[in-house]
Design an enzyme around this catalytic site. Structure first.
Site, PDB file in Angstrom:
ATOM      1  N   LYS A 174       0.854  -1.185   0.000  1.00  8.72           N
ATOM      2  CA  LYS A 174       0.000   0.000   0.000  1.00  8.72           C
ATOM      3  C   LYS A 174       0.895   1.243   0.000  1.00  8.72           C
ATOM      4  CE  LYS A 174      -4.170   1.744   2.310  1.00  8.72           C
ATOM      5  NZ  LYS A 174      -5.135   1.515   3.414  1.00  8.72           N
TER       6      LYS A 174
ATOM      7  N   GLU B 270     -19.181  -6.558  10.586  1.00  8.56           N
ATOM      8  CA  GLU B 270     -20.125  -5.798  11.407  1.00  8.56           C
ATOM      9  C   GLU B 270     -21.131  -6.700  12.113  1.00  8.56           C
ATOM     10  OE1 GLU B 270     -18.660  -3.221   8.018  1.00  8.56           O
ATOM     11  OE2 GLU B 270     -19.516  -5.240   8.170  1.00  8.56           O
TER      12      GLU B 270
ATOM     13  N   ARG C  56     -25.280  -3.011   8.007  1.00  6.64           N
ATOM     14  CA  ARG C  56     -24.871  -4.387   7.731  1.00  6.64           C
ATOM     15  C   ARG C  56     -25.069  -5.290   8.952  1.00  6.64           C
ATOM     16  NH1 ARG C  56     -19.439  -4.304   4.142  1.00  6.64           N
ATOM     17  NH2 ARG C  56     -20.531  -5.993   3.110  1.00  6.64           N
TER      18      ARG C  56
END
Length: 636
Positions: free
Chosen positions: A286, A372, A400
């Site tokens: 990243k 979640e 969610r």
């Protein structure tokens, strides 16, 4: 416009078909230009940064090898799609990303035919790509479908549900899943899957042995081939994370260096010609190619505009605390006062304000990764055993875990506090991240206490109120800063279900919920009206509302939530139950998904800034325009 002297190849790419006109030997140079252009562009505009730098080579290879947009590329989350947007016709507008009328920050079907699936929440790519592959097979076409998913997104149960389905179908779907493994979500990726993915070696030799063995041994059902297959799986299981995926029905390839463009192209060419479900595991970094982003992958996940030669520079001077800051400090203060408090986040440590808590109370901090549903039921289990869990979650992500909130927490009346950040209009991230629905979907749940603070100090007070309440409670607060009310150090609660009468005027009472209280107060003062800071969406202050109904000609409810089923609907239901009929005006967010723009622009668009509120009031009660001076004198 792009500077063709600095980007001679990229300037000639207005669509992937242009990219495919180049010789393969030129692709590394194109990737270099794309990386440099992304750094320059995001430096001008701000936006998601590190993830895009990490997939420069992968994006280039995908659009070079696949006949996009006819072949489908499905991106997960979308943080990494700025290079994709640059190569698919949005190069000269990428600096407008997140701005009103500009390029969307995530893939968006309405924006481009190359954006095959709209996305903002994670872990949807494999399900969507599988659906496309199935539909294409039924239509009899040979369109290729590729899902690109990060190792952070792979931690969500939905991703494994899709893998399980795809690998177990009677007719193998032609589907390539590319696992982009950089050991990062927004923060560091966590969990058992992350540890497993970390146990890797350069497995090119192992893959070569496997493929060569298949040719040498012939029929896979003969004893020698079955023996070698078992040996291979045991050997690979010690070093590389292939066994899990292959047991689920996917042919695993990798891991390979996702920044080695020739190796990447070679592997993808082979996989493109294979049938059935395939999984390619690539290792990336990243922030690749920008040293500061590689060194601070969390800080450079998303950035405001900056000078690429200097990097992101912190702004000096004191700043108002955000609501997230208020929650962060309250959580640590309450943890010091009550050792039963446990903090939970679904992979949003930085965004939800748990960095300090994770450092000061590491044994009481739980990051569930992008899960979640699990986060909410984990809290329910903790509450069953006498703990006091606090689930810190964005409004849009709580959607969610809604079934778990209803079934596992509220139905059992368990003692869980939901600290809901990014409630209401969020802004530049667009509709996928807006928290416009939470008051509606929370208000209808039995046993819930639902609160919306008007300012920073009230947010702290209501967090204490919800935590000390015995049962499920939610405090919902907006993104960014509030009006700047000084914070008190205490942890004292407010009485549940009691509103605050801030201004007693005449004729019309403005009943404001949460973040709209300051704007409503300005209008109430201008027009000489009553203003109530409602504080509680559920339960409502029944006594105050009934008293005001006898002394006012009408009610106006204000909320940064959709009007349908929201806080204003609760007021109307209360009056109806009491057989009270009076004029009402409900002001809130529209029955539509708003596009990306600043929070202030979106509130104004919805008529929820002071000018819009005033206009709506005068449209309903035109004679109010003549009354303010007289009312002010009466009010003193």
């Amino acid at each position: 416009m792009i500077d063709s002297s600095r980007y001679p190849r990229l300037a000639r790419i207005d669509a992937p078909s242009d990219l495919r006109q180049f010789e393969e030997s030129e692709l590394p140079a194109i990737a270099d230009e794309l990386r440099a252009y992304l750094i320059e562009s995001v430096g001008r505009s701000g936006g998601h940064f590190g993830a895009g730098l990490g997939v420069i080579e992968l994006t280039t290879a995908l659009h070079y090898l696949y006949d996009t947009p006819d072949d489908r590329i499905v991106w997960d989350v979308g943080h990494q799609t700025y290079p994709h947007k640059i190569l698919t016709g949005r190069r000269d507008r990428i600096h407008t990303v997140k701005q009103s009328g500009g390029v969307a920050p995530f893939p968006k079907r309405e924006e481009s035919g190359y954006d095959t699936f709209g996305v903002g929440h994670s872990s949807t790519s494999i399900s969507a790509a599988l659906g496309m592959a199935v539909a294409n097979a039924r239509a009899g076409n040979d369109r290729r479908v590729v899902a690109v998913i990060g190792d952070g997104a792979m931690t969500a149960g939905m991703a494994f549900e899709a893998l399980n389905h795809a690998g177990g179908m009677d007719t193998d779907p032609d589907l390539l899943v590319i696992l982009n493994d950089n050991r990062m979500s927004i923060s560091e990726a966590v969990g058992g899957l992350t540890r497993m993915l970390g146990r890797m070696t350069g497995s090119q030799t192992l893959n070569a042995l496997r493929e060569g063995g298949k040719k040498l041994l012939g029929d896979k059902n003969k004893p020698p081939a079955r023996f070698v297959k078992r040996w291979e799986e045991h050997w690979k299981g010690m070093f590389v994370p292939s066994t899990l995926f292959e047991e689920m029905g996917f042919h695993y390839t990798g891991p390979i260096d996702g920044h080695d463009l020739p190796a990447l192209l070679g592997a993808m060419k082979t996989l493109k010609g294979l049938k059935g479900p395939q999984l390619l595991h690539v290792i990336t970094t990243k922030g690749k190619g920008y040293e500061l982003a590689e060194g601070d992958q969390i800080g450079y996940h998303a950035v405001s505009p900056f000078d690429p030669t200097k990097g992101v520079v912190a702004k000096g001077g004191a700043k108002k605390p955000t609501y997230t800051d208020v929650f962060s400090d309250w959580l640590c203060d309450m943890a010091a006062a009550d050792d039963r408090l446990l903090g939970i986040t679904p992979a949003m440590r930085e965004g939800s304000g748990l960095v300090r808590f994770s450092r000061e109370y590491p044994d009481r901090y739980f990051d569930t990764a992008i899960a979640e549903q699990h986060a909410v039921t984990l809290a329910a289990g903790m509450a069953c055993e006498g703990a006091k869990p606090v689930v810190a979650i964005y409004s849009t992500f709580l959607q969610r875990g809604y079934d778990q909130l209803v079934h596992d927490v509220a139905l059992q009346d368990l003692d869980v506090l939901f600290a809901i950040d990014r409630g209401g209009v969020v802004g530049p991230d667009g509709a996928t991240h807006a928290g416009n629905l939470d008051l509606s979907f929370l208000r209808c749940v039995p046993n819930m206490v639902v609160m919306a603070p008007a300012d920073e100090n009230e947010c702290r007070q209501l967090l204490s109120t919800g935590f000390l309440h015995q049962g499920p409670a939610a405090v919902r607060y907006p993104r960014g800063t509030g009006p700047g009310v000084p914070l008190q150090a205490g942890l004292e609660p407010l009485p549940i279900g009691k509103a605050e009468l801030r201004r007693r005027g005449q004729r019309i009472a403005l009943l404001a919920f949460g973040a709209l209280v300051p704007a409503a107060e300005q209008v109430a003062t201008e027009l000489g009206l009553t203003l109530v800071n409602m504080r509680f969406v559920k339960p409502l202050d029944r006594d105050l509302l009934l008293e005001l109904a006898t002394t006012h000609d009408g009610f106006v409810t204000l909320e940064d939530n959709v009007v349908a089923g929201g806080a204003g609907s609760g007021v109307a239901e209360l009056l109806s139950a009491e057989a009270i009929t009076m004029p009402m005006l409900h002001l809130g967010l529209p029955d539509a998904f708003q596009h990306h723009a600043s929070r202030e622009e979106l509130l104004a668009e919805a008529g929820l800034d002071p000018a819009g509120i005033r206009a709506a009031l005068l449209a309903r009660w035109p004679d109010l325009a003549a009354a303010p001076q007289a009312v002010r004198s009466v009010a003193g």
